[in-house]
Design a protein around this motif. Structure first.
Motif, PDB file in Angstrom:
ATOM      1  N   SER A   1      46.860  50.739  17.470  1.00  0.00           N
ATOM      2  CA  SER A   1      47.259  50.131  16.387  1.00  0.00           C
ATOM      3  C   SER A   1      47.349  50.858  15.069  1.00  0.00           C
ATOM      4  O   SER A   1      46.557  51.939  14.964  1.00  0.00           O
ATOM      5  CB  SER A   1      46.562  48.646  16.029  1.00  0.00           C
ATOM      6  OG  SER A   1      45.511  48.884  15.323  1.00  0.00           O
TER       7      SER A   1
ATOM      8  N   TYR B   1      50.208  50.999   4.986  1.00  0.00           N
ATOM      9  CA  TYR B   1      50.080  50.452   3.533  1.00  0.00           C
ATOM     10  C   TYR B   1      50.677  51.200   2.253  1.00  0.00           C
ATOM     11  O   TYR B   1      51.083  52.327   2.383  1.00  0.00           O
ATOM     12  CB  TYR B   1      48.589  50.714   3.378  1.00  0.00           C
ATOM     13  CG  TYR B   1      47.690  49.881   4.191  1.00  0.00           C
ATOM     14  CD1 TYR B   1      47.053  50.284   5.269  1.00  0.00           C
ATOM     15  CD2 TYR B   1      47.215  48.673   3.710  1.00  0.00           C
ATOM     16  CE1 TYR B   1      46.025  49.572   6.199  1.00  0.00           C
ATOM     17  CE2 TYR B   1      46.279  48.052   4.560  1.00  0.00           C
ATOM     18  CZ  TYR B   1      45.867  48.770   5.740  1.00  0.00           C
ATOM     19  OH  TYR B   1      44.992  47.995   6.598  1.00  0.00           O
TER      20      TYR B   1
ATOM     21  N   LEU C   1      51.806  45.828  10.639  1.00  0.00           N
ATOM     22  CA  LEU C   1      50.820  46.280  11.517  1.00  0.00           C
ATOM     23  C   LEU C   1      51.365  46.282  13.032  1.00  0.00           C
ATOM     24  O   LEU C   1      52.330  45.401  13.228  1.00  0.00           O
ATOM     25  CB  LEU C   1      49.925  45.313  11.347  1.00  0.00           C
ATOM     26  CG  LEU C   1      48.619  45.413  12.652  1.00  0.00           C
ATOM     27  CD1 LEU C   1      47.749  46.587  12.480  1.00  0.00           C
ATOM     28  CD2 LEU C   1      47.741  44.343  12.829  1.00  0.00           C
TER      29      LEU C   1
ATOM     30  N   LEU D   1      50.511  55.254   3.156  1.00  0.00           N
ATOM     31  CA  LEU D   1      49.204  55.510   3.926  1.00  0.00           C
ATOM     32  C   LEU D   1      49.545  55.114   5.323  1.00  0.00           C
ATOM     33  O   LEU D   1      49.485  53.667   5.475  1.00  0.00           O
ATOM     34  CB  LEU D   1      47.924  55.212   3.298  1.00  0.00           C
ATOM     35  CG  LEU D   1      47.506  55.939   1.807  1.00  0.00           C
ATOM     36  CD1 LEU D   1      46.665  54.914   1.191  1.00  0.00           C
ATOM     37  CD2 LEU D   1      46.689  57.153   2.282  1.00  0.00           C
TER      38      LEU D   1
ATOM     39  N   ARG E   1      43.750  53.006  14.312  1.00  0.00           N
ATOM     40  CA  ARG E   1      42.566  52.480  14.984  1.00  0.00           C
ATOM     41  C   ARG E   1      42.838  52.495  16.677  1.00  0.00           C
ATOM     42  O   ARG E   1      43.839  52.379  16.727  1.00  0.00           O
ATOM     43  CB  ARG E   1      42.372  50.865  14.784  1.00  0.00           C
ATOM     44  CG  ARG E   1      41.719  50.534  13.475  1.00  0.00           C
ATOM     45  CD  ARG E   1      41.158  49.352  13.299  1.00  0.00           C
ATOM     46  NE  ARG E   1      42.205  48.349  13.233  1.00  0.00           N
ATOM     47  CZ  ARG E   1      41.930  47.000  13.183  1.00  0.00           C
ATOM     48  NH1 ARG E   1      40.768  46.381  13.357  1.00  0.00           N
ATOM     49  NH2 ARG E   1      42.859  46.128  12.921  1.00  0.00           N
ATOM     50  N   ASP E   2      41.749  52.698  17.218  1.00  0.00           N
ATOM     51  CA  ASP E   2      41.733  52.860  18.793  1.00  0.00           C
ATOM     52  C   ASP E   2      41.346  51.524  19.349  1.00  0.00           C
ATOM     53  O   ASP E   2      41.337  50.434  18.667  1.00  0.00           O
ATOM     54  CB  ASP E   2      41.057  53.917  19.257  1.00  0.00           C
ATOM     55  CG  ASP E   2      39.430  53.650  18.871  1.00  0.00           C
ATOM     56  OD1 ASP E   2      38.423  54.544  19.177  1.00  0.00           O
ATOM     57  OD2 ASP E   2      38.978  52.360  18.484  1.00  0.00           O
ATOM     58  N   ARG E   3      41.330  51.378  20.605  1.00  0.00           N
ATOM     59  CA  ARG E   3      41.297  50.342  21.335  1.00  0.00           C
ATOM     60  C   ARG E   3      39.973  49.380  20.787  1.00  0.00           C
ATOM     61  O   ARG E   3      39.900  48.132  20.974  1.00  0.00           O
ATOM     62  CB  ARG E   3      41.124  50.370  22.797  1.00  0.00           C
ATOM     63  CG  ARG E   3      41.396  49.045  23.533  1.00  0.00           C
ATOM     64  CD  ARG E   3      41.571  49.715  25.285  1.00  0.00           C
ATOM     65  NE  ARG E   3      42.367  50.996  25.365  1.00  0.00           N
ATOM     66  CZ  ARG E   3      43.436  50.883  25.693  1.00  0.00           C
ATOM     67  NH1 ARG E   3      44.329  49.860  25.500  1.00  0.00           N
ATOM     68  NH2 ARG E   3      44.419  52.003  25.836  1.00  0.00           N
ATOM     69  N   THR E   4      38.703  50.094  20.293  1.00  0.00           N
ATOM     70  CA  THR E   4      37.765  49.309  19.983  1.00  0.00           C
ATOM     71  C   THR E   4      37.929  48.620  18.703  1.00  0.00           C
ATOM     72  O   THR E   4      37.046  47.670  18.418  1.00  0.00           O
ATOM     73  CB  THR E   4      36.485  50.203  19.857  1.00  0.00           C
ATOM     74  OG1 THR E   4      36.727  51.050  18.767  1.00  0.00           O
ATOM     75  CG2 THR E   4      36.281  51.023  20.929  1.00  0.00           C
ATOM     76  N   GLY E   5      38.907  48.874  17.981  1.00  0.00           N
ATOM     77  CA  GLY E   5      39.366  48.274  16.657  1.00  0.00           C
ATOM     78  C   GLY E   5      38.404  48.202  15.601  1.00  0.00           C
ATOM     79  O   GLY E   5      38.303  47.479  14.991  1.00  0.00           O
ATOM     80  N   GLY E   6      37.884  49.268  15.626  1.00  0.00           N
ATOM     81  CA  GLY E   6      36.762  49.573  14.639  1.00  0.00           C
ATOM     82  C   GLY E   6      37.432  50.309  13.301  1.00  0.00           C
ATOM     83  O   GLY E   6      38.381  49.861  12.720  1.00  0.00           O
ATOM     84  N   THR E   7      36.805  51.417  12.925  1.00  0.00           N
ATOM     85  CA  THR E   7      37.255  52.130  11.821  1.00  0.00           C
ATOM     86  C   THR E   7      38.603  52.421  11.728  1.00  0.00           C
ATOM     87  O   THR E   7      39.362  52.998  12.729  1.00  0.00           O
ATOM     88  CB  THR E   7      36.499  53.364  11.825  1.00  0.00           C
ATOM     89  OG1 THR E   7      34.900  53.111  11.699  1.00  0.00           O
ATOM     90  CG2 THR E   7      36.686  54.557  10.536  1.00  0.00           C
ATOM     91  N   LEU E   8      39.244  52.309  10.699  1.00  0.00           N
ATOM     92  CA  LEU E   8      40.640  52.905  10.399  1.00  0.00           C
ATOM     93  C   LEU E   8      40.532  54.354  10.082  1.00  0.00           C
ATOM     94  O   LEU E   8      39.871  54.806   9.019  1.00  0.00           O
ATOM     95  CB  LEU E   8      41.175  52.064   9.241  1.00  0.00           C
ATOM     96  CG  LEU E   8      42.114  50.759   9.554  1.00  0.00           C
ATOM     97  CD1 LEU E   8      42.538  50.143   8.250  1.00  0.00           C
ATOM     98  CD2 LEU E   8      43.266  51.326  10.464  1.00  0.00           C
TER      99      LEU E   8
ATOM    100  N   PHE F   1      42.565  57.191   8.285  1.00  0.00           N
ATOM    101  CA  PHE F   1      43.805  57.329   7.237  1.00  0.00           C
ATOM    102  C   PHE F   1      44.398  58.774   7.418  1.00  0.00           C
ATOM    103  O   PHE F   1      43.529  59.656   7.200  1.00  0.00           O
ATOM    104  CB  PHE F   1      43.489  56.827   5.961  1.00  0.00           C
ATOM    105  CG  PHE F   1      43.179  55.524   5.652  1.00  0.00           C
ATOM    106  CD1 PHE F   1      42.337  54.699   5.617  1.00  0.00           C
ATOM    107  CD2 PHE F   1      44.700  54.637   5.446  1.00  0.00           C
ATOM    108  CE1 PHE F   1      42.047  53.237   5.612  1.00  0.00           C
ATOM    109  CE2 PHE F   1      44.482  53.546   5.257  1.00  0.00           C
ATOM    110  CZ  PHE F   1      43.312  52.599   5.280  1.00  0.00           C
ATOM    111  N   GLY F   2      45.639  58.839   7.282  1.00  0.00           N
ATOM    112  CA  GLY F   2      46.478  60.034   7.044  1.00  0.00           C
ATOM    113  C   GLY F   2      46.315  60.112   5.292  1.00  0.00           C
ATOM    114  O   GLY F   2      45.804  59.301   4.669  1.00  0.00           O
TER     115      GLY F   2
END
Lengths: 110, 115
Positions: free
Chosen positions: B32, B36, B49, B93, B97-104, B106-107
């Motif tokens: 995902s 922003y 999103l 910005l 996130r990867d499949r685990t959906g944790g940390t975002l 950022f570029g």
């Protein structure tokens, strides 16, 4: 609409002080909360995160989550000038969105 | 490690013209991508999103007609600001996130100035 409110907007503390940053959120069903830090001109980076009510400590940083009062906080012990940055509170909603507060500008004076 | 490259870093466009920004995820699969805008007043707004294999969801006050997004694979996303005006200024910005959906992750952001 979900909202994340942060206070204060700006904070100036002397080196060595304890710093406390606050965040309130609107959805007690949200599962995951995090603090991000953004140095001037840089991308926000994840600092610490928490799933459940309680406290988590990593070095000089402690986060505290209270879902009942919709409150999430970050505490920095022995604040350093290198901690100066914009701190962003993040709420991970059940809709898979991540909502951020406006941020708190922290300035630690040497 | 996980990195997100975002480009361009800065762009200036004339009022009424359009500009496109891109993000490349390296070291993880960007299941995902959230876009922003951080405004001059430092408000951190979610624009939309995008999740692979799902429709892109835009937040209130943001539309596909104004901010079309492409997320064709697990490493790339782009967003265009169409007909940019003064109120569109800010730092854009992308956070992936990867499949685990944790940390975002950022570029570094694309700073848009509009003349």
């Amino acid at each position: 609409q979900q909202k994340v409110q942060q206070s204060p907007e700006s904070l100036i503390v002397p080196e060595g002080a304890m710093t406390s940053l606050n965040c309130t959120f609107s959805d007690s069903a949200s599962q995951y909360f995090a603090w991000y830090r953004q140095h001037s001109g840089k991308a926000p980076k994840a600092l610490m995160s928490i799933f459940s009510n309680g406290e988590k400590e990593e070095g000089r940083f402690t986060i505290h989550l209270n879902k009942a009062s919709l409150h999430f906080s970050l505490h920095i012990r022995d604040s350093q000038p290198s901690d100066s940055a914009l701190y962003l509170c993040a709420e991970y909603t059940n809709a898979y969105k991540v909502i951020f507060g406006k941020g708190t500008h922290l300035h630690v004076l040497p | 490690g996980a990195l997100v490259y975002q480009y361009p870093r800065r762009t200036i466009c004339k009022s009424g013209t359009s500009m496109r920004m891109e993000c490349q995820a390296v070291g993880f699969q960007a299941t995902s991508v959230a876009w922003y805008r951080q405004s001059p007043q430092k408000t951190f707004e979610l624009i939309a999103l995008s999740t692979v294999n799902s429709a892109i969801k835009y937040e209130q006050n943001f539309t596909q007609e104004k901010f079309p997004i492409s997320h064709p694979n697990l490493s790339f996303s782009s967003m265009t600001v169409l007909n940019a005006y003064l109120e569109d200024r800010g730092l854009y910005l992308c956070g992936a996130r990867d499949r685990t959906g944790g940390t975002l992750y950022f570029g570094a952001g694309t700073r848009l100035s509009v003349l």
